[in-house]
Structure formats: C-alpha cells, structure tokens
Design a protein around this motif. Structure first.
Motif, PDB file in Angstrom:
ATOM      1  N   ALA A  33     -10.583  -0.561   8.750  1.00 55.83           N
ATOM      2  CA  ALA A  33     -10.975  -1.946   9.002  1.00 55.83           C
ATOM      3  C   ALA A  33     -12.459  -2.065   9.338  1.00 55.83           C
ATOM      4  CB  ALA A  33     -10.131  -2.529  10.133  1.00 55.83           C
TER       5      ALA A  33
ATOM      6  N   ARG B  21      -8.354  -2.977  -5.979  1.00 55.65           N
ATOM      7  CA  ARG B  21      -8.232  -4.327  -5.405  1.00 55.65           C
ATOM      8  C   ARG B  21      -6.799  -4.855  -5.491  1.00 55.65           C
ATOM      9  NH1 ARG B  21     -13.188  -4.715  -8.053  1.00 55.65           N
ATOM     10  NH2 ARG B  21     -12.367  -5.979  -9.768  1.00 55.65           N
TER      11      ARG B  21
ATOM     12  N   SER C  79      -3.517  -5.954  -3.762  1.00 54.58           N
ATOM     13  CA  SER C  79      -3.264  -6.559  -2.456  1.00 54.58           C
ATOM     14  C   SER C  79      -2.261  -5.703  -1.688  1.00 54.58           C
ATOM     15  CB  SER C  79      -2.713  -7.979  -2.632  1.00 54.58           C
ATOM     16  OG  SER C  79      -2.444  -8.556  -1.380  1.00 54.58           O
ATOM     17  N   VAL C  80      -2.727  -5.082  -0.622  1.00 53.77           N
ATOM     18  CA  VAL C  80      -1.858  -4.241   0.195  1.00 53.77           C
ATOM     19  C   VAL C  80      -2.280  -4.387   1.646  1.00 53.77           C
ATOM     20  CG1 VAL C  80      -3.344  -2.238  -0.208  1.00 53.77           C
ATOM     21  CG2 VAL C  80      -1.025  -1.898   0.612  1.00 53.77           C
ATOM     22  N   ASP C  81      -1.288  -4.611   2.501  1.00 54.94           N
ATOM     23  CA  ASP C  81      -1.542  -4.730   3.932  1.00 54.94           C
ATOM     24  C   ASP C  81      -1.224  -3.380   4.559  1.00 54.94           C
ATOM     25  OD1 ASP C  81      -1.702  -5.327   6.617  1.00 54.94           O
ATOM     26  OD2 ASP C  81      -0.851  -7.337   6.374  1.00 54.94           O
ATOM     27  N   LEU C  82      -2.250  -2.657   4.951  1.00 56.96           N
ATOM     28  CA  LEU C  82      -2.052  -1.299   5.444  1.00 56.96           C
ATOM     29  C   LEU C  82      -1.275  -1.246   6.744  1.00 56.96           C
ATOM     30  CD1 LEU C  82      -5.453   0.469   4.699  1.00 56.96           C
ATOM     31  CD2 LEU C  82      -3.348   0.481   3.356  1.00 56.96           C
ATOM     32  N   GLY C  83      -1.406  -2.282   7.575  1.00 58.54           N
ATOM     33  CA  GLY C  83      -0.701  -2.282   8.856  1.00 58.54           C
ATOM     34  C   GLY C  83       0.801  -2.169   8.705  1.00 58.54           C
ATOM     35  N   PRO C  84       1.440  -3.108   8.009  1.00 64.71           N
ATOM     36  CA  PRO C  84       2.890  -3.011   7.801  1.00 64.71           C
ATOM     37  C   PRO C  84       3.302  -1.762   7.021  1.00 64.71           C
ATOM     38  CG  PRO C  84       2.137  -5.241   7.389  1.00 64.71           C
ATOM     39  CD  PRO C  84       0.908  -4.405   7.545  1.00 64.71           C
ATOM     40  N   ALA C  85       2.473  -1.343   6.057  1.00 67.38           N
ATOM     41  CA  ALA C  85       2.804  -0.137   5.294  1.00 67.38           C
ATOM     42  C   ALA C  85       2.814   1.088   6.208  1.00 67.38           C
ATOM     43  CB  ALA C  85       1.794   0.058   4.160  1.00 67.38           C
TER      44      ALA C  85
ATOM     45  N   THR D   2     -13.367   3.890   1.893  1.00 68.20           N
ATOM     46  CA  THR D   2     -12.869   2.516   1.798  1.00 68.20           C
ATOM     47  C   THR D   2     -13.882   1.494   2.284  1.00 68.20           C
ATOM     48  OG1 THR D   2     -11.788   2.728   3.960  1.00 68.20           O
ATOM     49  CG2 THR D   2     -10.441   3.189   2.024  1.00 68.20           C
TER      50      THR D   2
ATOM     51  N   MET E  88      -6.820   0.269  -2.837  1.00 68.45           N
ATOM     52  CA  MET E  88      -7.897  -0.586  -2.350  1.00 68.45           C
ATOM     53  C   MET E  88      -9.046  -0.657  -3.349  1.00 68.45           C
ATOM     54  SD  MET E  88      -7.901   0.450   1.694  1.00 68.45           S
ATOM     55  CE  MET E  88      -9.161  -0.756   2.130  1.00 68.45           C
TER      56      MET E  88
ATOM     57  N   LEU F 261      -6.300   3.243  10.865  1.00 68.00           N
ATOM     58  CA  LEU F 261      -6.366   1.831  10.496  1.00 68.00           C
ATOM     59  C   LEU F 261      -7.645   1.176  11.027  1.00 68.00           C
ATOM     60  CD1 LEU F 261      -2.652   0.744  11.078  1.00 68.00           C
ATOM     61  CD2 LEU F 261      -3.796   1.184   8.896  1.00 68.00           C
TER      62      LEU F 261
END
Length: 215
Positions: free
Chosen positions: A109, A191, A193-199, A116, A188, A105
């Motif tokens: 980022a 484009r 919308s995906v939040d990788l942290g919670p996933a 990415t 990604m 992650l």
C-alpha cells in the motif's frame, strides 16, 4: 597571562585507505542504481546515467562490477535482503504469520514493496532480466529460496503454538504463500482488479487451525 597549557595543533585528517575509497565508490554506484531503477525501471537507466548520478566514471564502475548484470544482482541483494528483514523479522524470533501478512500489505500500500510501486521496476522487467542473465536469475532465486525458508520457520512456529493447521508441511505452505505473492504482483501489473486484503485473509483462513469439538 598564559594558562600554561600548550595549544594543541590541529592535525590533518588521515588519508583514506584504498579499501575505504573503493567501498565508498561501490556504495555510491549501488545507491545510484537503486534510485534510478526505482524511478525509471530496470531497462531505462544507462550505465552512463548511473555513473553520472554516483559521480563516478565508467572505469570505476568496471572495477567493481563485471557488467550490468553483475551490478543488477548486487542492487537486488541490497534492496531485497533488508526488505525481507522488515517483513519476515529475525530468524531468532520469527513473528506470527498474521504479522507477516500485515507487514506485506502495508509495504504494498505504501509503495515500499519494490515490485508493486506505481513507478520503477515492473515484475515483467525482472523476469526478462532473469531470462537474459544467469547471475540475475540466481540472485532472484536465492532471495525466493531465503523467503520460503524463513516463511517455513514462521509457519512451523504457528503449528507449534497450535494457531496454524499442522496437516500441511511448513515448506509447502511457505511455497504456496510465495506463489501467492508472485501471482499478486503479476495481477497488479496487468491492472486486474484485486483486493489484496480479503485475499490475504482468505489465505490465512485456509491455514488457520480450527479446534475440534474436544478442544
């Protein structure tokens, strides 16, 4: 008054061997490819641009690489293996799966994950290159196979330490984790919308071992 010591005459530096010169040329070309692909993607940089950035000729390029595909495979290996070492750690002491996920992650980022970053190589370009070239496909598959094997060892360690559920084969869990990474990089690029942290947290929850009432 003389000190009595003879002054040491400067010696000429020994000429570099042909092997050293050859290795330097190959390294300069690969480094140029890494820099240009990271800035412009896989398709834009021409061989002339790569050679110019390296300060080498096309003739020197073809001494080391049969064609652009062989060059791309070499660049992929140079970029991919060190990245895997950073995220997956050493084979002797594999890190905990949570640590691997956190490292990944952070790499995404920060833009250090090659597929990415905001500029540079896009996932579809790599897949197109794999479809066009068997050497490129083979190099990418080898990196994926290595990742799965190393992830399987990390999962097995977690199972031995009773932090991960043991009703899933480590190889299967590793394949699912790799598939999630490939899927995430595709989302990604689209484009989505995906939040990788919670996933990632959800994936870890599914793999985490939950002690029974007798434990």
């Amino acid at each position: 008054m003389s000190s009595g010591r003879a002054k040491k005459k400067p010696t000429k530096s020994e000429p570099r061997s042909r092997a050293e010169t050859s290795a330097e040329t190959r390294e300069a070309l690969i480094r140029a490819g890494i820099e240009l692909f990271a800035a412009e993607g896989l398709d834009a940089p021409s061989l002339d641009a790569i050679c110019a950035r390296a300060g080498k000729t096309r003739g020197a390029f073809y001494v080391h690489f049969a064609d652009r595909d062989a060059f791309l495979a070499a660049v992929m290996e140079r970029v991919g293996l060190p990245f895997l070492d950073v995220v997956l750690g050493s084979d002797d002491t594999p890190p905990a799966l949570m640590t691997v996920v956190q490292r990944f992650l952070v790499a995404v980022a920060s833009g250090e994950y090659p597929l990415t970053a905001k500029e540079g190589v896009r996932p579809h370009q790599l897949l197109d290159a794999c479809a066009r070239s068997e050497p490129v496909r083979a190099r990418y598959v080898a990196l994926i196979d290595s990742s799965i094997a190393r992830l399987a060892a990390i999962v097995a360690r977690g199972q031995d330490e009773k932090t991960l559920r043991d009703d899933v084969r480590p190889e299967d869990a590793a394949a699912i984790l790799l598939a999630a990474v490939v899927g995430a990089q595709t989302l990604m690029e689209l484009r989505v919308s995906v939040d990788l942290g919670p996933a990632a947290a959800a994936m870890l929850t599914m793999l985490r071992r939950h002690p029974g009432p007798q434990e």
